[in-house]
Design a protein around this motif. Structure first.
Motif, PDB file in Angstrom:
ATOM      1  N   GLN A  17       0.829  -1.205   0.000  1.00 35.89           N
ATOM      2  CA  GLN A  17       0.000   0.000   0.000  1.00 35.89           C
ATOM      3  C   GLN A  17       0.866   1.260   0.000  1.00 35.89           C
ATOM      4  N   CYS A  18       1.942   1.231   0.784  1.00 32.76           N
ATOM      5  CA  CYS A  18       2.867   2.372   0.826  1.00 32.76           C
ATOM      6  C   CYS A  18       3.544   2.552  -0.534  1.00 32.76           C
ATOM      7  N   LEU A  19       3.913   1.453  -1.165  1.00 30.56           N
ATOM      8  CA  LEU A  19       4.560   1.522  -2.475  1.00 30.56           C
ATOM      9  C   LEU A  19       3.624   2.136  -3.514  1.00 30.56           C
ATOM     10  N   VAL A  20       2.364   1.724  -3.512  1.00 32.15           N
ATOM     11  CA  VAL A  20       1.387   2.280  -4.453  1.00 32.15           C
ATOM     12  C   VAL A  20       1.219   3.781  -4.207  1.00 32.15           C
ATOM     13  N   ALA A  21       1.134   4.183  -2.943  1.00 28.43           N
ATOM     14  CA  ALA A  21       1.009   5.608  -2.610  1.00 28.43           C
ATOM     15  C   ALA A  21       2.251   6.372  -3.059  1.00 28.43           C
ATOM     16  N   ALA A  22       3.434   5.768  -2.871  1.00 26.75           N
ATOM     17  CA  ALA A  22       4.689   6.411  -3.282  1.00 26.75           C
ATOM     18  C   ALA A  22       4.767   6.547  -4.800  1.00 26.75           C
ATOM     19  N   GLN A  23       4.316   5.535  -5.522  1.00 27.73           N
ATOM     20  CA  GLN A  23       4.339   5.602  -6.987  1.00 27.73           C
ATOM     21  C   GLN A  23       3.396   6.693  -7.501  1.00 27.73           C
ATOM     22  N   ARG A  24       2.250   6.871  -6.835  1.00 35.47           N
ATOM     23  CA  ARG A  24       1.337   7.959  -7.219  1.00 35.47           C
ATOM     24  C   ARG A  24       1.976   9.315  -6.915  1.00 35.47           C
ATOM     25  N   ALA A  25       2.630   9.424  -5.760  1.00 35.46           N
ATOM     26  CA  ALA A  25       3.287  10.684  -5.382  1.00 35.46           C
ATOM     27  C   ALA A  25       4.446  11.004  -6.319  1.00 35.46           C
ATOM     28  N   ALA A  26       5.077   9.977  -6.872  1.00 35.16           N
ATOM     29  CA  ALA A  26       6.203  10.182  -7.791  1.00 35.16           C
ATOM     30  C   ALA A  26       5.778  10.984  -9.014  1.00 35.16           C
ATOM     31  N   ASN A  27       4.538  10.827  -9.442  1.00 37.78           N
ATOM     32  CA  ASN A  27       4.047  11.584 -10.596  1.00 37.78           C
ATOM     33  C   ASN A  27       4.164  13.089 -10.354  1.00 37.78           C
ATOM     34  N   VAL A  28       3.838  13.521  -9.138  1.00 39.33           N
ATOM     35  CA  VAL A  28       3.918  14.942  -8.786  1.00 39.33           C
ATOM     36  C   VAL A  28       5.372  15.403  -8.793  1.00 39.33           C
ATOM     37  N   ILE A  29       6.258  14.586  -8.274  1.00 42.75           N
ATOM     38  CA  ILE A  29       7.675  14.954  -8.218  1.00 42.75           C
ATOM     39  C   ILE A  29       8.269  15.033  -9.621  1.00 42.75           C
ATOM     40  N   PHE A  30       7.933  14.078 -10.485  1.00 39.52           N
ATOM     41  CA  PHE A  30       8.454  14.122 -11.853  1.00 39.52           C
ATOM     42  C   PHE A  30       7.914  15.332 -12.615  1.00 39.52           C
ATOM     43  N   GLN A  31       6.687  15.736 -12.314  1.00 38.37           N
ATOM     44  CA  GLN A  31       6.149  16.961 -12.926  1.00 38.37           C
ATOM     45  C   GLN A  31       6.926  18.172 -12.429  1.00 38.37           C
ATOM     46  N   PHE A  32       7.295  18.179 -11.144  1.00 41.27           N
ATOM     47  CA  PHE A  32       8.126  19.261 -10.590  1.00 41.27           C
ATOM     48  C   PHE A  32       9.466  19.319 -11.309  1.00 41.27           C
ATOM     49  N   TYR A  33      10.087  18.154 -11.550  1.00 37.26           N
ATOM     50  CA  TYR A  33      11.350  18.103 -12.301  1.00 37.26           C
ATOM     51  C   TYR A  33      11.178  18.745 -13.677  1.00 37.26           C
ATOM     52  N   ARG A  34      10.114  18.344 -14.396  1.00 42.02           N
ATOM     53  CA  ARG A  34       9.876  18.880 -15.738  1.00 42.02           C
ATOM     54  C   ARG A  34       9.712  20.394 -15.700  1.00 42.02           C
ATOM     55  N   ASP A  35       8.903  20.881 -14.740  1.00 43.55           N
ATOM     56  CA  ASP A  35       8.674  22.322 -14.627  1.00 43.55           C
ATOM     57  C   ASP A  35       9.976  23.055 -14.301  1.00 43.55           C
ATOM     58  N   SER A  36      10.791  22.487 -13.405  1.00 45.34           N
ATOM     59  CA  SER A  36      12.058  23.119 -13.022  1.00 45.34           C
ATOM     60  C   SER A  36      13.015  23.202 -14.200  1.00 45.34           C
ATOM     61  N   VAL A  37      13.136  22.113 -14.944  1.00 40.05           N
ATOM     62  CA  VAL A  37      14.032  22.102 -16.097  1.00 40.05           C
ATOM     63  C   VAL A  37      13.519  23.066 -17.172  1.00 40.05           C
ATOM     64  N   ARG A  38      12.236  23.080 -17.378  1.00 38.56           N
ATOM     65  CA  ARG A  38      11.645  24.002 -18.370  1.00 38.56           C
ATOM     66  C   ARG A  38      11.939  25.440 -17.989  1.00 38.56           C
ATOM     67  N   ARG A  39      11.760  25.801 -16.711  1.00 37.11           N
ATOM     68  CA  ARG A  39      12.030  27.175 -16.252  1.00 37.11           C
ATOM     69  C   ARG A  39      13.505  27.521 -16.420  1.00 37.11           C
ATOM     70  N   ARG A  40      14.383  26.562 -16.070  1.00 34.71           N
ATOM     71  CA  ARG A  40      15.823  26.840 -16.114  1.00 34.71           C
ATOM     72  C   ARG A  40      16.317  27.044 -17.540  1.00 34.71           C
ATOM     73  N   TYR A  41      15.844  26.253 -18.468  1.00 31.22           N
ATOM     74  CA  TYR A  41      16.388  26.305 -19.824  1.00 31.22           C
ATOM     75  C   TYR A  41      15.554  27.092 -20.809  1.00 31.22           C
ATOM     76  N   SER A  42      14.464  27.711 -20.353  1.00 31.83           N
ATOM     77  CA  SER A  42      13.670  28.529 -21.248  1.00 31.83           C
ATOM     78  C   SER A  42      14.118  29.996 -21.225  1.00 31.83           C
ATOM     79  N   LYS A  43      15.088  30.311 -20.367  1.00 31.60           N
ATOM     80  CA  LYS A  43      15.571  31.691 -20.247  1.00 31.60           C
ATOM     81  C   LYS A  43      16.482  32.056 -21.389  1.00 31.60           C
TER      82      LYS A  43
END
Length: 189
Positions: free
Chosen positions: A163-189
């Protein structure tokens, strides 16, 4: 620097650079991870976390592209208000990504606290970790959400771990979206 909640870790990556002869590996890059506590010298807990971080990073870094070199990842804890290992994992991945090292996949860290009543808390605070029956930290790969590393403190059943693993895998989606947004902000300048 990565800070989920009030936990903050600063990551610095050096390399690939020429390796000392004693640490040189003929077929791949030698990866060194150093975890520095907020105050004092690193102890047994930091050494244990360094090993978990190193093994996770070695699983994704394509070190065969840089044989006979050294890569040093230094993580400095700025503040620890809980979920420190997952914060270190996330800071390490962002440092590897920012340095432009070739990676097989991205990864993120997620910490779950299993409360005495069986509820699962994600990204627990230090107080919630103390009150928890078990603390589980996962390193999850962005490709197919596979588990790269798992560590537990306390006791839980196999079902609760799933159950914890399933919850962690769902939470990972939010973190990977944060990575994408951070990289987009950094390299769009």
């Amino acid at each position: 620097s990565l800070s989920p909640g009030d936990t903050s870790v600063l990551a610095g990556l050096y390399g690939p650079a020429e390796a000392k002869v004693s640490k040189e590996l003929p077929d791949r890059a030698a990866l060194e991870v150093l975890l520095r506590p907020k105050v004092g010298l690193p102890g047994v807990l930091e050494r244990s976390r360094e090993q978990l971080l190193r093994q996770t990073c070695e699983a994704v870094v394509l070190g065969v592209l840089h044989p006979r070199t050294a890569i040093s990842l230094v993580l400095q804890v700025l503040s620890d208000a809980g979920s420190l290992l997952s914060c270190c994992l996330n800071a390490a991945c962002m440092a590897l990504l920012d340095a432009g090292l070739p990676l097989a996949t991205l990864f993120c860290g997620v910490t779950c606290a299993l409360q005495p009543d069986g509820t699962i808390l994600l990204d627990p605070t230090a107080r919630q970790e103390q009150e928890a029956r078990a603390i589980l930290t996962f390193a999850i790969a962005s490709s197919e959400r596979k588990v790269l590393m798992a560590t537990t403190k306390g006791s839980c059943s196999v079902e609760e771990m799933q159950q914890c693993l399933v919850a962690a895998q769902r939470a990972a989606n939010v973190i990977f979206q944060f990575y994408r947004d951070s990289v987009r902000r950094r390299y769009s300048k």
